[in-house]
Design an enzyme around this catalytic site. Structure first.
Site, mmCIF file in Angstrom:
data_model
loop_
_atom_site.group_PDB
_atom_site.id
_atom_site.type_symbol
_atom_site.label_atom_id
_atom_site.label_comp_id
_atom_site.label_asym_id
_atom_site.label_seq_id
_atom_site.Cartn_x
_atom_site.Cartn_y
_atom_site.Cartn_z
ATOM 1 N N HIS A 1 48.802 -28.225 -5.934
ATOM 2 C CA HIS A 1 49.695 -28.265 -7.274
ATOM 3 C C HIS A 1 49.234 -29.453 -8.073
ATOM 4 O O HIS A 1 49.270 -29.150 -9.173
ATOM 5 C CB HIS A 1 51.213 -28.471 -6.643
ATOM 6 C CG HIS A 1 51.488 -27.196 -5.796
ATOM 7 N ND1 HIS A 1 51.146 -25.999 -5.973
ATOM 8 C CD2 HIS A 1 52.578 -27.401 -4.869
ATOM 9 C CE1 HIS A 1 51.823 -25.306 -4.989
ATOM 10 N NE2 HIS A 1 52.654 -26.158 -4.414
ATOM 11 N N LYS B 1 58.190 -36.399 -0.141
ATOM 12 C CA LYS B 1 59.511 -35.762 0.382
ATOM 13 C C LYS B 1 60.648 -36.783 0.747
ATOM 14 O O LYS B 1 60.431 -37.903 1.115
ATOM 15 C CB LYS B 1 59.378 -34.832 1.652
ATOM 16 C CG LYS B 1 58.381 -33.543 1.259
ATOM 17 C CD LYS B 1 58.465 -32.304 2.283
ATOM 18 C CE LYS B 1 57.780 -31.167 2.139
ATOM 19 N NZ LYS B 1 58.205 -30.359 1.062
ATOM 20 N N LYS C 1 54.668 -21.928 -13.151
ATOM 21 C CA LYS C 1 55.841 -22.149 -13.678
ATOM 22 C C LYS C 1 55.853 -22.193 -15.265
ATOM 23 O O LYS C 1 54.752 -22.822 -15.677
ATOM 24 C CB LYS C 1 56.214 -23.706 -13.158
ATOM 25 C CG LYS C 1 56.602 -24.022 -11.797
ATOM 26 C CD LYS C 1 56.717 -25.286 -11.148
ATOM 27 C CE LYS C 1 57.048 -25.346 -9.711
ATOM 28 N NZ LYS C 1 58.110 -24.923 -9.137
ATOM 29 N N ASP D 1 49.579 -30.234 1.420
ATOM 30 C CA ASP D 1 50.537 -29.483 0.807
ATOM 31 C C ASP D 1 50.648 -29.216 -0.535
ATOM 32 O O ASP D 1 51.009 -28.475 -1.346
ATOM 33 C CB ASP D 1 51.704 -29.824 1.636
ATOM 34 C CG ASP D 1 52.944 -28.828 1.333
ATOM 35 O OD1 ASP D 1 52.578 -27.660 1.527
ATOM 36 O OD2 ASP D 1 54.138 -29.179 1.229
ATOM 37 N N LYS E 1 48.388 -20.838 -0.347
ATOM 38 C CA LYS E 1 47.816 -22.176 0.208
ATOM 39 C C LYS E 1 48.402 -22.686 1.257
ATOM 40 O O LYS E 1 49.361 -22.192 1.684
ATOM 41 C CB LYS E 1 47.973 -23.292 -0.955
ATOM 42 C CG LYS E 1 49.416 -23.430 -1.515
ATOM 43 C CD LYS E 1 49.807 -24.831 -2.278
ATOM 44 C CE LYS E 1 50.484 -25.626 -1.044
ATOM 45 N NZ LYS E 1 51.680 -25.383 -0.630
ATOM 46 N N HIS F 1 51.804 -21.633 -6.819
ATOM 47 C CA HIS F 1 52.807 -21.353 -7.714
ATOM 48 C C HIS F 1 53.206 -22.403 -8.927
ATOM 49 O O HIS F 1 53.779 -21.994 -9.789
ATOM 50 C CB HIS F 1 54.105 -20.828 -7.083
ATOM 51 C CG HIS F 1 54.969 -22.153 -6.426
ATOM 52 N ND1 HIS F 1 54.430 -22.875 -5.448
ATOM 53 C CD2 HIS F 1 56.044 -22.669 -6.731
ATOM 54 C CE1 HIS F 1 55.197 -23.546 -5.104
ATOM 55 N NE2 HIS F 1 56.280 -23.501 -5.919
ATOM 56 N N GLU G 1 60.406 -34.832 -4.255
ATOM 57 C CA GLU G 1 61.482 -33.825 -3.553
ATOM 58 C C GLU G 1 62.361 -34.509 -2.879
ATOM 59 O O GLU G 1 62.209 -35.611 -2.186
ATOM 60 C CB GLU G 1 60.474 -32.890 -2.586
ATOM 61 C CG GLU G 1 59.589 -31.875 -3.241
ATOM 62 C CD GLU G 1 59.078 -30.868 -2.395
ATOM 63 O OE1 GLU G 1 59.615 -29.828 -2.346
ATOM 64 O OE2 GLU G 1 57.868 -31.238 -1.803
ATOM 65 N N ARG H 1 55.366 -7.802 13.082
ATOM 66 C CA ARG H 1 54.795 -7.521 14.352
ATOM 67 C C ARG H 1 55.631 -6.624 15.199
ATOM 68 O O ARG H 1 55.282 -5.901 16.182
ATOM 69 C CB ARG H 1 54.424 -8.712 15.099
ATOM 70 C CG ARG H 1 53.315 -9.498 14.677
ATOM 71 C CD ARG H 1 53.352 -11.036 15.275
ATOM 72 N NE ARG H 1 52.111 -11.623 14.733
ATOM 73 C CZ ARG H 1 51.066 -11.813 15.389
ATOM 74 N NH1 ARG H 1 50.961 -11.523 17.062
ATOM 75 N NH2 ARG H 1 50.257 -12.596 15.039
#
Ligand code: BG6
Length: 472
Positions: A253, A341, A195, A248, A161, A191, A229, A53
């Site tokens: 995934h 997480k 893998k 998420d 996503k 993604h 994670e 932008r």
């Protein structure tokens, strides 16, 4: 690593990256482009147009590319940087300005005129999902959903996503996108599918009959897909607050990894057959119903509310969910998906549990890190006891192969540029996953007392009350 025999053959393309200065681009896309360039996997004459932008100079974008490589495991290659510098130009675009889209179109035409050929055009939306629809709309209004004037190149679009927020917003996003781009032009990135070890799941199943002959509920009692994670949400406050772990990680995934593990093996591993089979499996999963709390645990790490500066936040950073399938092949098998997480470690694995009464006999796909496969066996201890002991046979990719290999985003970019859909999510898969999870979102919308606050860097909330015949 030089280009090898299985180097993909790509036509020179124009890669138009919306949000090139953003977080995802810096973490994943720019390092992936550098590595592809270094490895000679992108042809000369490729052009990269960075859209932003605000005015961004060539020097500034090259500085951003260089900075993005600070954590690149294989470092910085000066020759690759020089090539990227020659390929890349910036373009300032106001997403609602018709004049700017016309200028963009003129720029693409000019690049093709100068290079004397039509090129494939790949629009990569590395931007927040809320702004997909207006940009896609404008691309359509200005004919950027078509290839060049001679129709000798393809226009494609890649999006990240989450594809929507729930069933109705996902349906809308899909129909908005389909109004402008045909399904074969659309690449929905997951993604995890790209893998290396996820790609191996189907091949492993197909070519190892010792396992595949028993790939059903008579032998497999439970499949657990786990993505832990150790990091928190880092700086993605606005994104994460509106998304949470279920949207998420689970919706995309983990569902995709489960589908690869449990789908019927098609006759050919072609993109169409694999997608049809994944979709059939996802559609066979039974949405949580009745006592949702026996099927889902959600948690939030201790320091989350402070981090997002919202003392009332109910956004989940941990989910564990148990599902069953109506497919007779999987009658009675439990499918568990767990992610969180700020846990004690970073790992993704899929564990396939055989046999009754425990977790001892299992096959594990270690997706990351230390990619490989384990088989746990029960063996009689030597000596005069009859005692059994659990032992592990393990294979690590690094023992057999050069694993300095490619990051998933490199594969995503290459497959997008060559138009191969196998490792992307189709609209039917996306919708099947949303439909399956919608009852949980509905339940959470009306309740909050089930949210468990868990200590940072620990094992996460207990899942022992979930509806499992045996616990972890
Ligand atoms: C992304 C999620 O899709 O995947 C992130 O948005 C998550 O929240 C990331 O951290 C994990 O990816 P990887 O490849 O590091 O396991």
């Amino acid at each position: 690593m030089p280009a090898s025999d299985n180097t993909p053959s790509l036509q020179p393309s124009i890669l138009v990256i919306f949000g090139i200065t953003g977080d995802l681009s810096r973490r994943k896309v720019l390092p992936a482009l550098h590595n592809l360039c270094r490895d000679g996997l992108i042809p000369d004459n490729t052009k990269i147009i960075g859209i932003s932008r605000r005015e961004v100079s060539h020097d500034e974008i090259m500085g951003i590319i260089k900075d993005s490589l600070a954590a690149n495991p294989s470092g910085i290659d000066q020759a690759a940087l020089d090539r990227l510098a020659a390929w890349t130009s910036m373009f300032k675009l106001d997403p609602v300005s018709d004049a700017d889209y016309e200028s963009l179109k003129a720029k693409l035409n000019q690049i093709e005129t100068e290079s004397g050929r039509c090129m494939d055009r790949l629009f990569y939306l590395s931007i927040p999902p809320q702004v997909y629809a207006p940009i896609i709309d404008k691309l359509g209004q200005h004919g950027l959903n078509q290839g060049c004037d001679h129709q000798l190149g393809q226009a494609r679009i890649m999006i990240e996503k989450p594809f929507g927020y729930d069933v109705s917003t996902a349906e809308k996003l899909i129909s908005d996108t389909n109004r402008v781009f045909r399904e074969e032009q659309i690449f929905r990135i997951d993604h995890y599918l790209a893998k290396e070890t996820a790609q191996n799941i189907l091949k492993f199943r197909r070519h190892n009959p010792v396992f595949s002959k028993q790939w059903n509920s008579r032998h497999i009692k439970r499949i657990h897909v786990i993505a832990k994670e150790s990091i928190g949400i880092e700086n993605r406050v606005a994104f994460y607050e509106s998304v949470g772990a279920m949207r998420d990680l689970v919706q995309s995934h983990l569902m995709q990894l489960l589908a690869l593990t449990a789908m019927d093996m098609p006759e050919h591993l072609s993109s169409d057959e694999v997608h049809a089979s994944k979709h059939r499996f996802l559609d066979s999963l039974i949405p949580p119903h009745g006592d949702v709390l026996k099927q889902v645990v959600r948690g939030q790490y201790d320091s989350y509310r402070q981090e997002v500066n919202n003392p009332a936040s109910n956004t989940e950073t941990f989910v564990s969910l148990v599902l069953k399938s109506s497919d007779p092949n999987w009658h009675g098998t439990e499918f568990q998906l767990t992610t969180g997480k700020s846990l004690d470690e970073k790992l993704t694995k899929i564990i396939v549990y055989y046999g009754e009464g425990g977790d001892t006999n299992a096959l594990t796909f270690r997706i990351q890190p230390d990619e490989g496969i384990d088989v746990n066996l029960l063996i009689e201890e030597p000596g005069y006891t009859n005692a059994l002991q659990e032992v592990k046979m393990n294979f690590s990719y690094s023992q057999y192969f050069d694993t300095s290999g490619h990051d998933a985003y490199e594969r995503v970019l290459v497959d997008g540029m060559r138009g191969d859909h196998l490792l992307f999510a189709t609209k039917s898969e996306v919708m099947a996953a949303w439909r399956l999870l919608q009852p949980v979102f509905d339940y959470w919308h009306n309740h909050s007392q089930d949210l468990v606050i868990y200590p940072n860097n620990g094992p996460g909330p207990s899942t022992t009350h979930l509806n499992l015949s045996y616990n972890n």
